[in-house]
Design an enzyme around this catalytic site. Sequence first.
Site, PDB file in Angstrom:
ATOM      1  CB  ILE A  74      48.730  43.842  91.822  1.00  0.00           C
ATOM      2  CG1 ILE A  74      50.211  43.886  91.425  1.00  0.00           C
ATOM      3  CG2 ILE A  74      48.445  42.687  92.800  1.00  0.00           C
ATOM      4  CD1 ILE A  74      51.190  44.092  92.523  1.00  0.00           C
ATOM      5  CD  GLU A 110      57.852  55.583  84.538  1.00  0.00           C
ATOM      6  OE1 GLU A 110      56.742  56.128  84.686  1.00  0.00           O
ATOM      7  OE2 GLU A 110      58.243  54.650  85.250  1.00  0.00           O
ATOM      8  N   GLY A 115      54.191  50.532  79.530  1.00  0.00           N
ATOM      9  CA  GLY A 115      54.852  50.254  80.802  1.00  0.00           C
ATOM     10  C   GLY A 115      55.567  48.923  80.795  1.00  0.00           C
ATOM     11  CB  ILE A 116      57.502  47.365  83.473  1.00  0.00           C
ATOM     12  CG1 ILE A 116      58.713  46.462  83.463  1.00  0.00           C
ATOM     13  CG2 ILE A 116      56.645  47.161  84.703  1.00  0.00           C
ATOM     14  CD1 ILE A 116      59.722  46.848  84.547  1.00  0.00           C
ATOM     15  N   GLY A 173      55.260  55.789  87.500  1.00  0.00           N
ATOM     16  CA  GLY A 173      54.608  56.851  86.738  1.00  0.00           C
ATOM     17  C   GLY A 173      53.169  56.538  86.377  1.00  0.00           C
ATOM     18  N   GLY A 186      54.112  41.937  80.984  1.00  0.00           N
ATOM     19  CA  GLY A 186      53.703  41.106  79.859  1.00  0.00           C
ATOM     20  C   GLY A 186      52.676  41.760  78.955  1.00  0.00           C
ATOM     21  CB  ILE A 187      49.396  43.413  79.546  1.00  0.00           C
ATOM     22  CG1 ILE A 187      48.888  42.192  80.322  1.00  0.00           C
ATOM     23  CG2 ILE A 187      48.288  43.996  78.666  1.00  0.00           C
ATOM     24  CD1 ILE A 187      47.897  42.492  81.425  1.00  0.00           C
TER      25      ILE A 187
END
Length: 448
Positions: free
Chosen positions: A319, A245, A220-221, A342, A223-224
């Site tokens: 979050i 995605e 996904g989007i 997603g 930093g991690i």
Amino acid sequence: MYKLSQIPEEYKKKLITAEQAAALVKDGDRVSYGLGCAAPYDIDIEIGKRAKDLHGVEIVATTVVKDEPYAAYLNSDSNEQIRFATAHMNGFERKMSKDGRCWFIPILFNELPKYWENIDKLIIQVHPMDQWGNFNLGPQASDLRGLIRAAKTIILEVNQNMPKALGYETELNLCDVDYVVEGSNHPMPQIPNRAGTPVDDKIADYIIPMIEDGSTLQLGIGGIPSAVGRKLAESDVKDLSGHTEMLVDSYVDLYEAGKITGNKNRDKGKIIYAFAGGTQRLYDFINDNQIVFNAPVSYVNNVGVVASIDKFISINGCIDLDLYGQVNAETAGYQQISGTGGQLDFAQGAFASNGGKSFICVHSTRKFKDGHVESLIKPTLPAGTVITTPRSAVHYIVTEYGTALLKGKSTWERAEALINIAHPDFREELIKDAEKMGIWTKTSKISM
Ligand SMILES: CC(=O)SCCNC(=O)CCNC(=O)[C@H](O)C(C)(C)COP(=O)(O)OP(=O)(O)OC[C@H]1O[C@@H](n2cnc3c(N)ncnc32)[C@H](O)[C@@H]1OP(=O)(O)O
Ligand SMILES: CCCC(=O)O
């Protein structure tokens, strides 16, 4: 369909200027700017110039990869002129939302193409037309077919910098288009992989050993996931595939490191994705490349499709979460920060896959602007918080203190597993909260 000989003439007939395209927007119109890199530049600038004369226009767009406010927003004064809506918030959409100018559309991303209806004007950027009259839609097949179906008028802004994304449902023929604008070829939005923090790296270090050779990755989007991609590229793990995605630069890193073989049991040899956002290096990698295959989100994020791919690994961020394991990846209290996107699609699909795993990652704490530090593993979530992934769908939670397996665990076992990966400074307090909540037993084992 047009005959081949008709195409140049028909193209000319449909060619208008950005100013003329903007003039087609009428009071009360619902306009879509599409998703990802599809959002127009030149026509948006011209709509911006008209903004103060417009009444009751709604602009719907799910930008995700663009972090530059629309001219239509910058030049309009109020929702009476133009209001905005989005299915996912990024930086400038958060700002528009704080100003009371942008509303959030809750979605399950795999369903998004089906939601769209009553779009008066669809205005999107595309790759230039080929000799057959086809415009490639660029790397965002995503939900565009749903928008095309729902649009009364389709206006294309041609951008020579838009990569040609090969795949399924990635073309739109001139005969299905109302107007064409030759744009000023604005550069593609540049979104470099985030340099991981030391905490991101620690989290990645817990995940890498859990990824087997032959796995298929969804990153996904944030930093991690970026840190996981970077560390995987340097690791001994091999024979990886992509089904994701959002296609990000990490996939180019993995490809260049020789990690991607595409040897999976579905869509062999292809990196499947719904939309892309990264640097020019990523867009160059996509351009006319058969290896990367763009497909609608109804396929890419379909839980059954994801589940059918063996050893599917999904890595996303959040979050905060509570001691029951309910995950919030989209709000800070009442404020919408991001979206469901997603996350739930992949959490469910990856767990159902043979040998699959879904990881939701979070730093154990966050330091706020006023200097105070909070545990992001909370007893209960603050008022207004939205649950993105329900506790029943969460597989692994990972922080810089380790991994917590939640599937099949009772409420007190979950509390124990989560407190064990919370920041040590908050563990005692969390135990007291868990006791009050009735999800603690004397036999629970916690390392302090
Ligand atoms: C595109 C894809 O990801 S595909 C994968 C499936 N989709 C999803 O998982 C969607 C939901 N998840 C997400 O959007 C992301 O994983 C996030 C937002 C949860 C985390 O992403 P990151 O980039 O690591 O988050 P980051 O720490 O930069 O925070 C993003 C914003 O939220 C704000 N924020 C984060 N946590 C908090 C908090 N507890 N309180 C207030 N603001 C917060 C940050 O300040 C930042 O805002 P800013 O850019 O305006 O300063
Ligand atoms: C548009 C959806 C993006 C996400 O899943 O984060």
